[in-house]
Design a protein around this motif. Structure first.
Motif, PDB file in Angstrom:
ATOM      1  N   THR A 155      50.974  45.960  -0.241  1.00 44.87           N
ATOM      2  CA  THR A 155      52.339  46.344  -0.613  1.00 44.87           C
ATOM      3  C   THR A 155      52.592  46.257  -2.114  1.00 44.87           C
ATOM      4  O   THR A 155      53.691  46.542  -2.578  1.00 44.87           O
ATOM      5  CB  THR A 155      53.372  45.473   0.136  1.00 44.87           C
ATOM      6  N   GLY A 156      51.575  45.864  -2.889  1.00 52.96           N
ATOM      7  CA  GLY A 156      51.686  45.931  -4.341  1.00 52.96           C
ATOM      8  C   GLY A 156      52.124  44.653  -5.024  1.00 52.96           C
ATOM      9  O   GLY A 156      52.345  44.651  -6.238  1.00 52.96           O
ATOM     10  N   GLN A 157      52.259  43.548  -4.278  1.00 55.80           N
ATOM     11  CA  GLN A 157      52.583  42.279  -4.931  1.00 55.80           C
ATOM     12  C   GLN A 157      51.397  41.791  -5.759  1.00 55.80           C
ATOM     13  O   GLN A 157      51.569  41.117  -6.765  1.00 55.80           O
ATOM     14  CB  GLN A 157      52.971  41.221  -3.893  1.00 55.80           C
ATOM     15  N   LEU A 158      50.205  42.114  -5.298  1.00 54.05           N
ATOM     16  CA  LEU A 158      48.988  41.805  -6.055  1.00 54.05           C
ATOM     17  C   LEU A 158      48.408  43.093  -6.602  1.00 54.05           C
ATOM     18  O   LEU A 158      48.417  44.115  -5.927  1.00 54.05           O
ATOM     19  CB  LEU A 158      47.959  41.107  -5.146  1.00 54.05           C
ATOM     20  N   PRO A 159      47.907  43.074  -7.834  1.00 54.20           N
ATOM     21  CA  PRO A 159      47.903  41.921  -8.753  1.00 54.20           C
ATOM     22  C   PRO A 159      49.168  41.798  -9.590  1.00 54.20           C
ATOM     23  O   PRO A 159      49.294  40.870 -10.380  1.00 54.20           O
ATOM     24  CB  PRO A 159      46.707  42.245  -9.654  1.00 54.20           C
ATOM     25  N   ASP A 160      50.138  42.682  -9.394  1.00 49.91           N
ATOM     26  CA  ASP A 160      51.301  42.772 -10.285  1.00 49.91           C
ATOM     27  C   ASP A 160      52.099  41.473 -10.357  1.00 49.91           C
ATOM     28  O   ASP A 160      52.505  41.046 -11.428  1.00 49.91           O
ATOM     29  CB  ASP A 160      52.207  43.919  -9.822  1.00 49.91           C
ATOM     30  N   LYS A 161      52.362  40.832  -9.210  1.00 41.17           N
ATOM     31  CA  LYS A 161      53.204  39.639  -9.173  1.00 41.17           C
ATOM     32  C   LYS A 161      52.390  38.367  -8.892  1.00 41.17           C
ATOM     33  O   LYS A 161      52.938  37.368  -8.407  1.00 41.17           O
ATOM     34  CB  LYS A 161      54.278  39.802  -8.086  1.00 41.17           C
ATOM     35  N   ASP A 162      51.119  38.400  -9.200  1.00 43.22           N
ATOM     36  CA  ASP A 162      50.243  37.277  -8.912  1.00 43.22           C
ATOM     37  C   ASP A 162      50.792  35.965  -9.472  1.00 43.22           C
ATOM     38  O   ASP A 162      50.831  34.943  -8.786  1.00 43.22           O
ATOM     39  CB  ASP A 162      48.841  37.564  -9.488  1.00 43.22           C
ATOM     40  N   GLY A 163      51.244  35.979 -10.707  1.00 39.16           N
ATOM     41  CA  GLY A 163      51.725  34.759 -11.349  1.00 39.16           C
ATOM     42  C   GLY A 163      53.039  34.256 -10.803  1.00 39.16           C
ATOM     43  O   GLY A 163      53.418  33.103 -11.058  1.00 39.16           O
ATOM     44  N   GLN A 164      53.763  35.081 -10.049  1.00 36.44           N
ATOM     45  CA  GLN A 164      55.051  34.684  -9.491  1.00 36.44           C
ATOM     46  C   GLN A 164      54.953  34.180  -8.052  1.00 36.44           C
ATOM     47  O   GLN A 164      55.939  33.740  -7.478  1.00 36.44           O
ATOM     48  CB  GLN A 164      56.025  35.864  -9.538  1.00 36.44           C
ATOM     49  N   MET A 165      53.750  34.248  -7.462  1.00 37.02           N
ATOM     50  CA  MET A 165      53.578  33.867  -6.062  1.00 37.02           C
ATOM     51  C   MET A 165      52.933  32.497  -5.939  1.00 37.02           C
ATOM     52  O   MET A 165      52.066  32.128  -6.740  1.00 37.02           O
ATOM     53  CB  MET A 165      52.733  34.918  -5.331  1.00 37.02           C
ATOM     54  N   TYR A 166      53.352  31.749  -4.917  1.00 38.62           N
ATOM     55  CA  TYR A 166      52.724  30.467  -4.625  1.00 38.62           C
ATOM     56  C   TYR A 166      51.420  30.718  -3.876  1.00 38.62           C
ATOM     57  O   TYR A 166      51.406  31.400  -2.852  1.00 38.62           O
ATOM     58  CB  TYR A 166      53.654  29.597  -3.780  1.00 38.62           C
ATOM     59  N   HIS A 167      50.328  30.164  -4.411  1.00 35.71           N
ATOM     60  CA  HIS A 167      48.984  30.451  -3.905  1.00 35.71           C
ATOM     61  C   HIS A 167      48.409  29.211  -3.223  1.00 35.71           C
ATOM     62  O   HIS A 167      48.428  28.114  -3.788  1.00 35.71           O
ATOM     63  CB  HIS A 167      48.085  30.863  -5.076  1.00 35.71           C
ATOM     64  N   ILE A 168      47.914  29.393  -1.997  1.00 39.12           N
ATOM     65  CA  ILE A 168      47.204  28.334  -1.278  1.00 39.12           C
ATOM     66  C   ILE A 168      45.718  28.587  -1.494  1.00 39.12           C
ATOM     67  O   ILE A 168      45.118  29.459  -0.855  1.00 39.12           O
ATOM     68  CB  ILE A 168      47.551  28.352   0.229  1.00 39.12           C
ATOM     69  N   LYS A 169      45.115  27.863  -2.423  1.00 40.37           N
ATOM     70  CA  LYS A 169      43.773  28.193  -2.897  1.00 40.37           C
ATOM     71  C   LYS A 169      42.696  28.029  -1.826  1.00 40.37           C
ATOM     72  O   LYS A 169      41.751  28.818  -1.759  1.00 40.37           O
ATOM     73  CB  LYS A 169      43.434  27.340  -4.119  1.00 40.37           C
ATOM     74  N   GLU A 170      42.806  26.985  -1.009  1.00 44.25           N
ATOM     75  CA  GLU A 170      41.746  26.703  -0.037  1.00 44.25           C
ATOM     76  C   GLU A 170      41.488  27.887   0.889  1.00 44.25           C
ATOM     77  O   GLU A 170      40.346  28.266   1.147  1.00 44.25           O
ATOM     78  CB  GLU A 170      42.091  25.454   0.797  1.00 44.25           C
TER      79      GLU A 170
END
Length: 403
Positions: free
Chosen positions: A190-205
């Motif tokens: 839907t285009g949130q990535l990579p455009d809004k990557d820095g604004q999203m909470y990421h669960i790295k594991e």
């Protein structure tokens, strides 16, 4: 609107030329290596072992070079994909030119500014006075931007959610309760990535992301799908909490409920036939305006200029309500037509009567985001005796006053 877009396209074309060159050389070497391999068996049968070994060495060398070219081709393909993901949608012809929010066009305004009593205060003072939202407790338990809703504040929040869901259902939207965690494919879809990557909470594991809006999981329900033409429009409504890091946000304009890291929102999403999507965009805007009118809120509608459009949108209309105590307009809804931009990423298509496949159009809108609606309702309906609840919400709240 996107000055980096032309530069990106130039880089894309250059890299694509390099990819094609690497692919051509790769295929040539593979063909040559395969031809040499066929000779080896014949030479061995003829007893020409020395010649066969020479050709074996040549073939091995070609395969080694071919492998390097294959890796080079893959590298260019990955670079191309990264660049393609950063190319914005093309604005619709009805989108005004402009570089920033200052160039957005106000196309409609409804209602009048409420005449507040002399002791009127902004919502951040009201919530303390009536103990209905607690920011300090949120800081203690989580951090800034994660408030607790308490007592009548929690009940008003729930009333708004149920009112919005019921209204959407009346308009033919099918309710879904989606996951609030998505995988990377959904973010790219839907285009949130990579455009809004820095604004999203990421669960790295697990490489999961907390959703910034229900649009993401709901639209991704149809990722990779081919739907029948007569199935459109597909209409969904969903209520979810939403999570946004809002990195770098500070100041009076984000005080109180004006901007949060976690907030509730009801979202409407449609998958529509390309010939009908702009009629649908108009209908969705009118629907959101109808909600604001039922809540008795003064609002205006903005046609966003090209420079203020998100990367995925072909046209967006913002709805803003007037906050009488803050004396400012607050955005409470964006309604967008993405045309084929998301569908292309999602590979979301339909079959026409001739069994040919075409990309669908996708649309979505906030209907509505709760924090600023709550702020405007509290401020605009405050009296010396307390805060009046809009009549349309009384069946949902069970009380008519916060005092």
């Amino acid at each position: 609107a996107f000055p980096q877009a032309s530069e990106t396209i130039e880089r894309l074309l250059t890299i694509d030329d390099k990819r094609k060159e690497a692919q051509m050389k790769h295929e040539e070497l593979l063909a040559e290596s395969n031809a040499l391999s066929k000779q080896i068996g014949g030479l061995m049968k003829e007893g020409k072992k020395e010649e066969a070994n020479t050709i074996k060495a040549q073939s091995a060398d070609l395969k080694s070079k071919s492998k390097e070219l294959g890796e080079e081709q893959t590298k260019y393909e990955n670079e191309l994909l990264d660049l393609l993901y950063n190319i914005p949608n093309t604005p619709n012809d009805n989108v005004p030119a402009g570089a920033s929010e200052d160039d957005n066009e106000v196309i409609a305004e409804h209602g009048t500014t409420p005449d507040l009593y002399d002791g009127a205060v902004p919502h951040w003072d009201l919530i303390k006075k009536y103990d209905i939202i607690d920011f300090e407790l949120g800081v203690k338990v989580t951090g800034a931007g994660f408030p607790f809703y308490k007592g009548k504040g929690a009940r008003l929040q729930r009333a708004l959610v149920n009112f919005f869901l019921d209204e959407a259902t009346k308009q033919g939207y099918d309710e879904v309760q989606p996951p609030i965690v998505i995988n990377e494919d959904s973010g790219y879809g839907t285009g949130q990535l990579p455009d809004k990557d820095g604004q999203m909470y990421h669960i790295k594991e697990e490489n999961f992301f907390l959703i910034p809006t229900a649009e993401v999981p709901i639209t991704n329900m149809y990722r990779g799908e081919i739907i029948a033409e007569d199935r459109m429009p597909i209409k969904h409504v969903g209520f979810t909490p939403c999570f946004r890091r809002e990195a770098g946000s500070w100041g009076a304009h984000v005080r109180g409920l004006n901007r949060l890291h976690q907030f509730d929102k009801v979202e409407v999403v449609q998958v529509q036939h390309p010939d009908k999507s702009y009629d649908t965009l108009k209908e969705m805007c009118e629907y959101v305006q109808g909600l604001l009118e039922k809540l008795g809120l003064q609002y205006r509608v903005l046609n966003l200029c090209a420079g203020d459009l998100g990367i995925t949108s072909a046209q967006t209309f913002d709805m803003e309500v007037y906050s009488a105590a803050q004396e400012k307009w607050l955005e409470v809804s964006s309604v967008s037509n993405f045309e084929t931009y998301q569908a292309n990423r999602l590979k979301l298509r339909y079959k026409d009567e001739n069994n040919k496949k075409h990309l669908c159009h996708t649309l979505n809108g906030s209907a509505l985001a709760l924090p600023r609606i709550m702020a405007a309702l509290l401020e605009n309906n405050q009296t010396a005796e307390g805060i009046k609840i809009p009549e349309v919400l009384l069946p949902y709240t069970g009380f008519d006053m916060i005092n």
